[in-house]
Scaffold this motif. Structure first.
Motif, short mmCIF file in Angstrom:
data_model
loop_
_atom_site.label_atom_id
_atom_site.label_comp_id
_atom_site.label_asym_id
_atom_site.label_seq_id
_atom_site.Cartn_x
_atom_site.Cartn_y
_atom_site.Cartn_z
N ARG A 72 40.96 -42.81 -37.16
CA ARG A 72 41.46 -41.90 -36.13
C ARG A 72 40.80 -40.53 -36.24
O ARG A 72 40.37 -39.95 -35.24
CB ARG A 72 42.98 -41.76 -36.24
N LEU A 73 40.69 -40.01 -37.47
CA LEU A 73 40.07 -38.70 -37.67
C LEU A 73 38.59 -38.73 -37.29
O LEU A 73 38.06 -37.76 -36.73
CB LEU A 73 40.25 -38.25 -39.11
N ARG A 74 37.92 -39.83 -37.61
CA ARG A 74 36.51 -39.96 -37.23
C ARG A 74 36.35 -39.90 -35.71
O ARG A 74 35.46 -39.22 -35.18
CB ARG A 74 35.93 -41.27 -37.77
N GLN A 75 37.21 -40.59 -35.01
CA GLN A 75 37.11 -40.60 -33.55
C GLN A 75 37.46 -39.24 -32.96
O GLN A 75 36.80 -38.77 -32.01
CB GLN A 75 38.03 -41.69 -32.98
N GLU A 76 38.46 -38.56 -33.52
CA GLU A 76 38.81 -37.23 -33.03
C GLU A 76 37.69 -36.24 -33.29
O GLU A 76 37.37 -35.40 -32.42
CB GLU A 76 40.10 -36.76 -33.70
N LEU A 77 37.08 -36.31 -34.47
CA LEU A 77 36.00 -35.37 -34.79
C LEU A 77 34.77 -35.67 -33.93
O LEU A 77 34.12 -34.73 -33.44
CB LEU A 77 35.65 -35.45 -36.27
N ALA A 78 34.43 -36.94 -33.75
CA ALA A 78 33.31 -37.29 -32.87
C ALA A 78 33.58 -36.79 -31.45
O ALA A 78 32.67 -36.28 -30.78
CB ALA A 78 33.08 -38.79 -32.89
N ALA A 79 34.82 -36.91 -31.00
CA ALA A 79 35.17 -36.40 -29.67
C ALA A 79 34.95 -34.89 -29.60
O ALA A 79 34.43 -34.36 -28.61
CB ALA A 79 36.63 -36.73 -29.36
N CYS A 80 35.31 -34.19 -30.67
CA CYS A 80 35.13 -32.73 -30.70
C CYS A 80 33.65 -32.36 -30.59
O CYS A 80 33.28 -31.45 -29.85
CB CYS A 80 35.75 -32.19 -31.98
N GLU B 207 45.19 -27.10 -37.74
CA GLU B 207 45.88 -28.14 -38.50
C GLU B 207 45.43 -29.52 -38.07
O GLU B 207 45.69 -30.51 -38.75
CB GLU B 207 47.39 -27.99 -38.37
N ASN B 208 44.75 -29.59 -36.93
CA ASN B 208 44.17 -30.85 -36.47
C ASN B 208 42.96 -30.51 -35.61
O ASN B 208 42.67 -29.34 -35.35
CB ASN B 208 45.20 -31.69 -35.69
N VAL B 209 42.23 -31.55 -35.20
CA VAL B 209 40.99 -31.35 -34.46
C VAL B 209 41.26 -30.69 -33.11
O VAL B 209 40.55 -29.78 -32.70
CB VAL B 209 40.26 -32.69 -34.28
N SER B 210 42.29 -31.15 -32.42
CA SER B 210 42.56 -30.59 -31.09
C SER B 210 42.85 -29.10 -31.16
O SER B 210 42.41 -28.33 -30.31
CB SER B 210 43.72 -31.34 -30.43
N GLU B 211 43.60 -28.68 -32.17
CA GLU B 211 43.94 -27.26 -32.30
C GLU B 211 42.70 -26.42 -32.56
O GLU B 211 42.51 -25.36 -31.94
CB GLU B 211 44.95 -27.08 -33.43
N ALA B 212 41.83 -26.87 -33.45
CA ALA B 212 40.61 -26.12 -33.74
C ALA B 212 39.71 -26.06 -32.51
O ALA B 212 39.11 -25.01 -32.21
CB ALA B 212 39.86 -26.75 -34.91
N PHE B 213 39.59 -27.18 -31.77
CA PHE B 213 38.72 -27.18 -30.59
C PHE B 213 39.26 -26.27 -29.51
O PHE B 213 38.51 -25.45 -28.93
CB PHE B 213 38.56 -28.59 -30.02
N LEU B 214 40.54 -26.39 -29.19
CA LEU B 214 41.09 -25.58 -28.09
C LEU B 214 41.06 -24.10 -28.44
O LEU B 214 40.85 -23.26 -27.55
CB LEU B 214 42.49 -26.06 -27.74
N ARG B 215 41.25 -23.77 -29.71
CA ARG B 215 41.08 -22.37 -30.11
C ARG B 215 39.66 -21.90 -29.83
O ARG B 215 39.44 -20.80 -29.32
CB ARG B 215 41.41 -22.20 -31.59
N MET B 216 38.68 -22.73 -30.20
CA MET B 216 37.30 -22.32 -29.98
C MET B 216 36.98 -22.25 -28.49
O MET B 216 36.27 -21.32 -28.05
CB MET B 216 36.34 -23.28 -30.68
N TYR B 217 37.46 -23.19 -27.72
CA TYR B 217 37.20 -23.18 -26.28
C TYR B 217 37.68 -21.87 -25.66
O TYR B 217 36.95 -21.22 -24.89
CB TYR B 217 37.90 -24.37 -25.63
N TYR B 218 38.90 -21.47 -26.02
CA TYR B 218 39.44 -20.25 -25.42
C TYR B 218 38.91 -18.99 -26.09
O TYR B 218 38.79 -17.94 -25.43
CB TYR B 218 40.97 -20.30 -25.41
#
Length: 253
Positions: free
Chosen positions: A9-17, A172-183
């Motif tokens: 799951r983490l591999r897929q989330e990170l690849a998505a990021c 704390e997870n991939v989505s949080e780090a990505f959305l922070r960077m996006y904004y």
């Protein structure tokens, strides 16, 4: 969920990021890096295979390393040494920094070079009010001695502006780090546009602090008539994954 399922799951989330960073044009060829820590006492983490463009990264070609930079599993790919220095330092120091994301975008590098740093110019930037740390430039991040200073400067904040270098977010997870960077990237773009256009009007500290809490403190006590939107970021992340399924479904491979 067993360890193998968790890592997949983490591999897929990170690849998505990685694919999303490429999609939104926040890449620097093969440079910069995103990592995610695998649960467990070993502090192993996944990072990009050095030499691949971000739109080539998949769940299976991510490299697993330890805090000393050693490959945990066989891989034909090396790891960016600067990526190892930065990411191993943060993963080793911050249990909550499960995902670490670093970019070299034009807007991010420009604001990181401004003496004023990030300003609360717009509602988007107020998400980061009081949440941004700064680390002075010391050269390309190849010196292990810099790790201690970088971690000390980051402290417990979710955003680090690397002066004369770029941006970094943790989550704390991939989505949080990505959305922070996006904004954060959008906040930098808006600030540069506003500064180029003329004199800036900034809200009061009280309004900025209130807006930051609206973004980040979903457990706060609401006043009568005040609403909350606590599920917004997960709705956005799910929408981004649906987009990837349309435009780059091979990220899961």
């Amino acid at each position: 969920m067993n360890p193998t399922e968790t890592e997949l799951r983490l591999r897929q989330e990170l690849a998505a990021c990685y694919r999303l960073i490429a999609h939104f044009r926040m890449t620097d060829l093969i440079f910069t890096h995103i990592s995610v820590r695998i649960p467990g006492p070993e502090h192993h983490f996944l990072i990009n295979p050095y030499g691949l463009m971000f739109d080539e990264i998949t769940a299976s070609n991510l490299v697993k390393i330890d805090l000393q930079g050693n490959a945990v599993e066989p891989s034909p790919y090396p790891v960016n040494p600067a990526g190892f220095v930065i990411h191993s330092a943060i993963h080793g120091a911050r249990e909550d920094a499960r995902c670490v994301l670093h970019t070299h975008t034009k807007a991010g590098c420009a604001v990181a070079a401004l003496k004023c740093g990030l300003l609360p110019v717009n509602q988007i930037s107020m998400e980061f009010y009081g949440k941004v740390a700064y680390h002075d430039y010391e050269g390309v991040a190849l010196d292990m001695d810099e790790q201690q200073r970088l971690v000390a400067d980051l402290g417990n904040k979710p955003v680090l502006m690397l002066r004369n270098h770029g941006l970094l977010t943790v989550g704390e997870n991939v989505s949080e780090a990505f959305l922070r960077m996006y904004y954060l990237e959008k906040a930098c773009e808006i600030q540069l546009a506003a500064q180029a256009a003329g004199e800036i009007v900034l809200p009061s500290d009280a309004v900025c602090a209130h807006t930051e809490r609206q973004f980040n403190d979903h457990a706060r006590q609401l006043k009568e008539g005040e609403l909350t939107d606590s599920g917004a970021m997960q709705l956005a992340w799910k929408a981004l994954l649906r987009m990837l399924e349309r435009v780059a479904p091979d990220y899961r491979d």
